[in-house]
Design a protein around this motif. Structure first.
Motif, short mmCIF file in Angstrom:
data_model
loop_
_atom_site.label_atom_id
_atom_site.label_comp_id
_atom_site.label_asym_id
_atom_site.label_seq_id
_atom_site.Cartn_x
_atom_site.Cartn_y
_atom_site.Cartn_z
N LYS A 112 0.48 -1.01 0.06
CA LYS A 112 0.04 -0.06 0.21
C LYS A 112 0.95 1.18 -0.15
O LYS A 112 1.66 1.63 0.96
CB LYS A 112 -0.98 0.06 1.12
CG LYS A 112 -2.05 -1.02 1.14
CD LYS A 112 -2.76 -0.92 2.61
CE LYS A 112 -3.90 -2.18 2.64
NZ LYS A 112 -4.81 -2.02 3.69
N VAL A 113 0.81 2.10 -1.27
CA VAL A 113 1.80 3.14 -1.24
C VAL A 113 1.13 4.28 -0.68
O VAL A 113 1.34 5.44 -0.65
CB VAL A 113 2.41 3.50 -2.62
CG1 VAL A 113 3.32 2.24 -2.94
CG2 VAL A 113 1.38 3.21 -3.65
N LEU A 114 -0.55 4.04 -0.93
CA LEU A 114 -1.39 5.24 -0.36
C LEU A 114 -2.60 4.42 0.41
O LEU A 114 -3.07 3.55 -0.43
CB LEU A 114 -1.70 6.20 -1.42
CG LEU A 114 -2.87 7.25 -1.14
CD1 LEU A 114 -2.33 8.09 0.10
CD2 LEU A 114 -3.13 7.74 -2.18
N HIS A 115 -2.94 4.82 1.56
CA HIS A 115 -4.13 4.38 2.12
C HIS A 115 -4.58 5.39 3.10
O HIS A 115 -4.08 5.53 4.30
CB HIS A 115 -3.86 2.99 2.90
CG HIS A 115 -5.07 2.53 3.60
ND1 HIS A 115 -6.05 1.80 2.67
CD2 HIS A 115 -5.35 2.46 4.99
CE1 HIS A 115 -6.92 1.36 3.61
NE2 HIS A 115 -6.72 1.64 4.74
N ALA A 116 -5.51 6.42 2.66
CA ALA A 116 -5.67 7.45 3.38
C ALA A 116 -7.33 7.67 3.08
O ALA A 116 -7.89 7.56 1.86
CB ALA A 116 -5.04 8.64 2.84
N PRO A 117 -8.10 8.29 4.02
CA PRO A 117 -9.49 8.82 3.96
C PRO A 117 -9.40 9.76 2.84
O PRO A 117 -8.54 10.53 2.70
CB PRO A 117 -10.01 9.22 5.30
CG PRO A 117 -8.91 8.59 6.17
CD PRO A 117 -7.73 8.56 5.41
N VAL A 118 -10.51 10.03 1.97
CA VAL A 118 -10.81 10.78 1.03
C VAL A 118 -10.81 12.06 1.64
O VAL A 118 -10.52 13.09 1.25
CB VAL A 118 -11.97 10.64 0.17
CG1 VAL A 118 -12.40 11.71 -0.75
CG2 VAL A 118 -11.86 9.10 -0.63
N SER A 119 -11.55 12.36 2.91
CA SER A 119 -11.50 13.53 3.58
C SER A 119 -10.27 14.21 4.09
O SER A 119 -10.06 15.31 4.25
CB SER A 119 -12.42 13.41 4.84
OG SER A 119 -11.72 12.42 5.60
N SER A 120 -9.06 13.50 3.92
CA SER A 120 -7.90 13.64 4.28
C SER A 120 -6.86 14.28 3.02
O SER A 120 -6.11 14.66 3.25
CB SER A 120 -7.07 12.98 5.11
OG SER A 120 -6.46 11.67 4.16
N LEU A 121 -7.49 13.86 1.78
CA LEU A 121 -6.80 14.37 0.43
C LEU A 121 -6.86 15.95 0.12
O LEU A 121 -8.00 16.58 0.64
CB LEU A 121 -7.36 13.66 -0.77
CG LEU A 121 -7.44 12.01 -0.72
CD1 LEU A 121 -8.01 11.55 -1.91
CD2 LEU A 121 -6.18 11.62 -0.37
N THR A 122 -5.79 16.50 0.06
CA THR A 122 -5.91 17.84 -0.28
C THR A 122 -5.46 18.33 -1.47
O THR A 122 -5.82 19.61 -1.99
CB THR A 122 -4.44 18.45 0.56
OG1 THR A 122 -3.32 17.68 0.06
CG2 THR A 122 -4.58 18.17 2.12
N GLY A 123 -5.37 17.53 -2.54
CA GLY A 123 -5.29 18.01 -4.15
C GLY A 123 -4.88 17.02 -4.98
O GLY A 123 -4.11 15.96 -4.51
N LEU A 124 -5.00 17.50 -6.17
CA LEU A 124 -4.43 16.50 -7.32
C LEU A 124 -3.46 17.40 -8.16
O LEU A 124 -3.99 18.87 -8.31
CB LEU A 124 -5.14 15.79 -8.17
CG LEU A 124 -6.40 15.07 -7.43
CD1 LEU A 124 -7.62 14.78 -8.58
CD2 LEU A 124 -5.67 13.73 -7.13
N HIS A 125 -2.18 16.99 -8.38
CA HIS A 125 -1.18 18.21 -8.66
C HIS A 125 -0.62 17.26 -10.23
O HIS A 125 -0.09 16.19 -9.99
CB HIS A 125 -0.35 18.37 -8.00
CG HIS A 125 -0.69 18.68 -6.71
ND1 HIS A 125 -0.89 20.31 -6.30
CD2 HIS A 125 -1.07 17.93 -5.51
CE1 HIS A 125 -1.32 20.14 -4.92
NE2 HIS A 125 -1.51 18.98 -4.54
N THR A 126 -0.87 18.21 -11.19
CA THR A 126 -0.13 17.60 -12.31
C THR A 126 1.12 18.06 -12.71
O THR A 126 1.54 19.36 -12.39
CB THR A 126 -0.84 17.95 -13.79
OG1 THR A 126 -1.06 19.43 -13.72
CG2 THR A 126 -2.35 17.20 -13.80
N VAL A 127 2.33 17.40 -12.92
CA VAL A 127 3.69 17.96 -12.98
C VAL A 127 4.26 17.15 -14.14
O VAL A 127 3.94 16.17 -14.71
CB VAL A 127 4.58 17.57 -11.82
CG1 VAL A 127 4.14 18.17 -10.59
CG2 VAL A 127 4.67 16.05 -11.72
N ARG A 128 5.50 17.75 -14.69
CA ARG A 128 5.98 17.24 -15.65
C ARG A 128 7.35 17.02 -15.28
O ARG A 128 8.28 17.82 -14.74
CB ARG A 128 6.38 18.33 -17.02
CG ARG A 128 5.06 18.55 -17.72
CD ARG A 128 5.57 18.92 -19.21
NE ARG A 128 5.83 20.22 -19.32
CZ ARG A 128 7.28 20.51 -19.46
NH1 ARG A 128 8.03 19.85 -19.76
NH2 ARG A 128 7.37 21.87 -19.40
#
Length: 224
Positions: A112-128
């Motif tokens: 599990k590289v990520l296991h977090a409640p949706v309520s704790s998510l802060t954003g989605l970021h696009t990067v190159r």
């Protein structure tokens, strides 16, 4: 991608609807398989040529007969089997799952590289990212409960990802091109591929490993 049918969900308040969403995103191994399929004729010809050359010899180098032919073929088959095994592991274990208000991302080793409640998510970021080629776009998922996770969209089912982003309802922020030090500074704790961060050293190790492997294969029939 799969979504839980509405009939399976219990009657709840509309405010709790987001917690009952179920979205599963499967890996897309099309890129790796396409390369293998396109290169299969050249791989087959090169494998046969290598086996025959080791069997018959070349110039002043004596051939090693049937043993050379078999080892020459296996020398190419072994790396291909390794690549196929990695593709199979990723298909069997990797996945992105949104269930009961929790987002889970697993890698090919079922970690599990990520296991977090949706309520704790802060954003989605696009990067190159500083990776050669046309597929350098990445998405970073950030949260208050877990370190950032780097997602390569081309390795996942595109329709499933679109469905996931819609259900998460998180804003996308474009950061443009970020080199590795700046990427780590912008997203503290983000895991980055060692082979990409240390591109010169990793390339040198691959070249030396390839030379050592070829030398072993060529001399193996005479050592047996």
């Amino acid at each position: 991608m799969a979504t839980r049918p509405p009939d399976d969900a219990p009657l709840t308040d509309p405010a709790d609807e987001a917690d009952l969403l179920w979205v599963s995103v499967k890996p897309d191994n099309g890129t790796g398989k396409a390369l293998l399929i396109k290169g299969s004729p050249l791989i087959a010809i090169g494998t046969l040529r290598l086996g025959l050359m080791m069997a018959a010899g070349r110039g002043t180098s004596a051939g090693s007969g049937t043993a050379g032919l078999v080892i020459g073929i296996l020398a190419v088959a072994f790396p291909l089997l390794w690549v196929g095994a990695l593709i199979g592991l990723r298909w069997a274990n990797a996945g992105i799952l949104l269930e009961d208000g929790v987002l889970t991302v697993r890698d090919r080793w079922n970690r599990k590289v990520l296991h977090a409640p949706v309520s704790s998510l802060t954003g989605l970021h696009t990067v190159r990212a500083p990776i050669d080629g046309p597929h350098d776009s990445r998405i970073v998922i950030t949260s208050r409960a877990h370190r950032p996770v780097l997602i390569d969209p081309r390795l996942w089912d595109a329709e499933g990802l679109r469905e996931l982003w819609q259900h998460l309802r998180l804003p996308f922020q474009d950061h443009g091109f970020l080199n590795w030090p700046l990427l780590k500074k912008r997203f503290p704790g983000i895991p980055t591929p060692w082979r990409h961060v240390h591109i010169v050293l990793s390339t040198l190790l691959i070249v030396l490993g390839g030379i050592a492997y070829i030398a072993l294969v060529v001399n193996l029939p005479f050592l047996l």
